[in-house]
Design a protein around this motif. Structure first.
Motif, PDB file in Angstrom:
ATOM      1  N   LEU A   1       0.804  -1.206   0.000  1.00  0.00           N
ATOM      2  CA  LEU A   1       0.000   0.000   0.000  1.00  0.00           C
ATOM      3  C   LEU A   1       0.848   1.272   0.000  1.00  0.00           C
ATOM      4  CD1 LEU A   1      -2.826   1.311   0.335  1.00  0.00           C
ATOM      5  CD2 LEU A   1      -2.513   1.068   2.798  1.00  0.00           C
ATOM      6  N   HIS A   2       1.947   1.253   0.699  1.00  0.00           N
ATOM      7  CA  HIS A   2       2.752   2.462   0.912  1.00  0.00           C
ATOM      8  C   HIS A   2       3.815   2.632  -0.174  1.00  0.00           C
ATOM      9  CE1 HIS A   2       0.797   3.006   4.733  1.00  0.00           C
ATOM     10  NE2 HIS A   2       1.045   1.732   5.008  1.00  0.00           N
ATOM     11  N   SER A   3       3.748   3.746  -0.868  1.00  0.00           N
ATOM     12  CA  SER A   3       4.650   3.982  -2.006  1.00  0.00           C
ATOM     13  C   SER A   3       6.119   4.010  -1.606  1.00  0.00           C
ATOM     14  CB  SER A   3       4.270   5.274  -2.728  1.00  0.00           C
ATOM     15  OG  SER A   3       4.369   6.379  -1.859  1.00  0.00           O
ATOM     16  N   GLU A   4       6.427   4.457  -0.387  1.00  0.00           N
ATOM     17  CA  GLU A   4       7.840   4.479   0.029  1.00  0.00           C
ATOM     18  C   GLU A   4       8.409   3.065   0.150  1.00  0.00           C
ATOM     19  OE1 GLU A   4       5.485   5.002   3.918  1.00  0.00           O
ATOM     20  OE2 GLU A   4       5.343   5.743   1.864  1.00  0.00           O
ATOM     21  N   TYR A   5       7.599   2.103   0.563  1.00  0.00           N
ATOM     22  CA  TYR A   5       8.062   0.721   0.638  1.00  0.00           C
ATOM     23  C   TYR A   5       8.157   0.093  -0.747  1.00  0.00           C
ATOM     24  CZ  TYR A   5       7.224   1.184   5.645  1.00  0.00           C
ATOM     25  OH  TYR A   5       7.245   1.597   6.947  1.00  0.00           O
ATOM     26  N   VAL A   6       7.259   0.505  -1.650  1.00  0.00           N
ATOM     27  CA  VAL A   6       7.345   0.030  -3.030  1.00  0.00           C
ATOM     28  C   VAL A   6       8.668   0.477  -3.629  1.00  0.00           C
ATOM     29  CG1 VAL A   6       6.367   0.210  -5.350  1.00  0.00           C
ATOM     30  CG2 VAL A   6       4.848  -0.039  -3.379  1.00  0.00           C
ATOM     31  N   ARG A   7       9.021   1.750  -3.453  1.00  0.00           N
ATOM     32  CA  ARG A   7      10.307   2.252  -3.961  1.00  0.00           C
ATOM     33  C   ARG A   7      11.479   1.500  -3.334  1.00  0.00           C
ATOM     34  NH1 ARG A   7       7.444   7.054  -3.681  1.00  0.00           N
ATOM     35  NH2 ARG A   7       8.258   7.561  -1.612  1.00  0.00           N
ATOM     36  N   MET A   8      11.382   1.215  -2.035  1.00  0.00           N
ATOM     37  CA  MET A   8      12.443   0.488  -1.335  1.00  0.00           C
ATOM     38  C   MET A   8      12.600  -0.926  -1.907  1.00  0.00           C
ATOM     39  SD  MET A   8      12.694  -0.210   2.771  1.00  0.00           S
ATOM     40  CE  MET A   8      12.056   1.418   3.094  1.00  0.00           C
ATOM     41  N   ALA A   9      11.484  -1.613  -2.129  1.00  0.00           N
ATOM     42  CA  ALA A   9      11.526  -2.979  -2.678  1.00  0.00           C
ATOM     43  C   ALA A   9      12.066  -2.978  -4.102  1.00  0.00           C
ATOM     44  CB  ALA A   9      10.138  -3.618  -2.628  1.00  0.00           C
ATOM     45  N   VAL A  10      11.646  -2.006  -4.900  1.00  0.00           N
ATOM     46  CA  VAL A  10      12.134  -1.902  -6.277  1.00  0.00           C
ATOM     47  C   VAL A  10      13.651  -1.774  -6.282  1.00  0.00           C
ATOM     48  CG1 VAL A  10      12.216  -0.327  -8.268  1.00  0.00           C
ATOM     49  CG2 VAL A  10      10.018  -1.020  -7.322  1.00  0.00           C
ATOM     50  N   GLN A  11      14.167  -0.908  -5.426  1.00  0.00           N
ATOM     51  CA  GLN A  11      15.615  -0.705  -5.354  1.00  0.00           C
ATOM     52  C   GLN A  11      16.324  -1.945  -4.800  1.00  0.00           C
ATOM     53  OE1 GLN A  11      16.985   2.340  -2.603  1.00  0.00           O
ATOM     54  NE2 GLN A  11      18.529   2.957  -4.115  1.00  0.00           N
ATOM     55  N   ARG A  12      15.781  -2.521  -3.745  1.00  0.00           N
ATOM     56  CA  ARG A  12      16.405  -3.679  -3.101  1.00  0.00           C
ATOM     57  C   ARG A  12      16.463  -4.890  -4.020  1.00  0.00           C
ATOM     58  NH1 ARG A  12      14.085  -6.728   2.245  1.00  0.00           N
ATOM     59  NH2 ARG A  12      15.993  -7.820   2.812  1.00  0.00           N
ATOM     60  N   LEU A  13      15.412  -5.087  -4.814  1.00  0.00           N
ATOM     61  CA  LEU A  13      15.326  -6.261  -5.673  1.00  0.00           C
ATOM     62  C   LEU A  13      15.868  -6.023  -7.078  1.00  0.00           C
ATOM     63  CD1 LEU A  13      11.784  -7.382  -4.554  1.00  0.00           C
ATOM     64  CD2 LEU A  13      13.938  -8.476  -3.955  1.00  0.00           C
ATOM     65  N   GLY A  14      16.216  -4.775  -7.385  1.00  0.00           N
ATOM     66  CA  GLY A  14      16.722  -4.469  -8.715  1.00  0.00           C
ATOM     67  C   GLY A  14      15.664  -4.652  -9.786  1.00  0.00           C
ATOM     68  N   ILE A  15      14.429  -4.299  -9.464  1.00  0.00           N
ATOM     69  CA  ILE A  15      13.308  -4.470 -10.380  1.00  0.00           C
ATOM     70  C   ILE A  15      13.303  -3.337 -11.398  1.00  0.00           C
ATOM     71  CG2 ILE A  15      10.781  -4.506 -10.548  1.00  0.00           C
ATOM     72  CD1 ILE A  15      10.747  -5.590  -7.686  1.00  0.00           C
ATOM     73  N   PHE A  16      13.006  -3.684 -12.626  1.00  0.00           N
ATOM     74  CA  PHE A  16      12.833  -2.687 -13.680  1.00  0.00           C
ATOM     75  C   PHE A  16      11.525  -1.963 -13.398  1.00  0.00           C
ATOM     76  CE2 PHE A  16      11.742  -1.733 -18.255  1.00  0.00           C
ATOM     77  CZ  PHE A  16      12.678  -0.723 -18.385  1.00  0.00           C
ATOM     78  N   GLU A  17      11.576  -0.673 -13.155  1.00  0.00           N
ATOM     79  CA  GLU A  17      10.430   0.124 -12.698  1.00  0.00           C
ATOM     80  C   GLU A  17       9.125  -0.123 -13.466  1.00  0.00           C
ATOM     81  OE1 GLU A  17       8.457   2.553 -10.149  1.00  0.00           O
ATOM     82  OE2 GLU A  17      10.586   2.175  -9.933  1.00  0.00           O
ATOM     83  N   PRO A  18       9.115  -0.220 -14.807  1.00  0.00           N
ATOM     84  CA  PRO A  18       7.835  -0.452 -15.498  1.00  0.00           C
ATOM     85  C   PRO A  18       7.157  -1.782 -15.157  1.00  0.00           C
ATOM     86  CG  PRO A  18       9.412   0.478 -17.010  1.00  0.00           C
ATOM     87  CD  PRO A  18      10.161   0.142 -15.744  1.00  0.00           C
ATOM     88  N   SER A  19       7.883  -2.703 -14.521  1.00  0.00           N
ATOM     89  CA  SER A  19       7.251  -3.966 -14.150  1.00  0.00           C
ATOM     90  C   SER A  19       6.416  -3.834 -12.882  1.00  0.00           C
ATOM     91  CB  SER A  19       8.297  -5.065 -13.972  1.00  0.00           C
ATOM     92  OG  SER A  19       9.098  -4.795 -12.826  1.00  0.00           O
TER      93      SER A  19
END
Length: 102
Positions: free
Chosen positions: A78-96
């Motif tokens: 739900l929280h966008s700050e955690y989404v950004r943290m997970a994206v960075q931590r996991l090396g996820i390509f943002e559009p995914s």
């Protein structure tokens, strides 16, 4: 341990009783579970290429464990700050990352 004077965190003593120490990383929220706690559950309940659904994805620890053991995952947060943290931590390509609500 206190979280901004509002919540008492009992995870540290519980994990130590299991022989698992908490593992913080920069920017993590207070309830980050160590991968060693989640790993046995994922390995016991899934096979390689299975999906794991995490309704409270947070900083992405479940995703991290899934990636390291050949599982796929869907994380809901739900929280966008955690989404950004997970994206960075996991090396996820943002559009995914699919955003359903603003």
């Amino acid at each position: 341990m206190r979280n901004q004077g509002r919540h008492t965190c009992v995870f540290d003593s519980t994990f130590k009783g299991l022989g698992i120490n908490t593992q913080a990383f920069p920017g993590a929220h207070f309830a980050t579970f160590p991968p060693a706690l989640i790993e046995p559950c994922i390995l016991a309940s899934t096979k390689p290429n299975d999906f794991v659904l995490d309704f409270f994805f947070g900083s992405g620890t479940v995703g991290l464990v899934c990636l390291s053991h050949g599982r796929r995952y869907v994380g809901i947060e739900l929280h966008s700050e955690y989404v950004r943290m997970a994206v960075q931590r996991l090396g996820i390509f943002e559009p995914s990352v699919i955003k359903v609500a603003a």
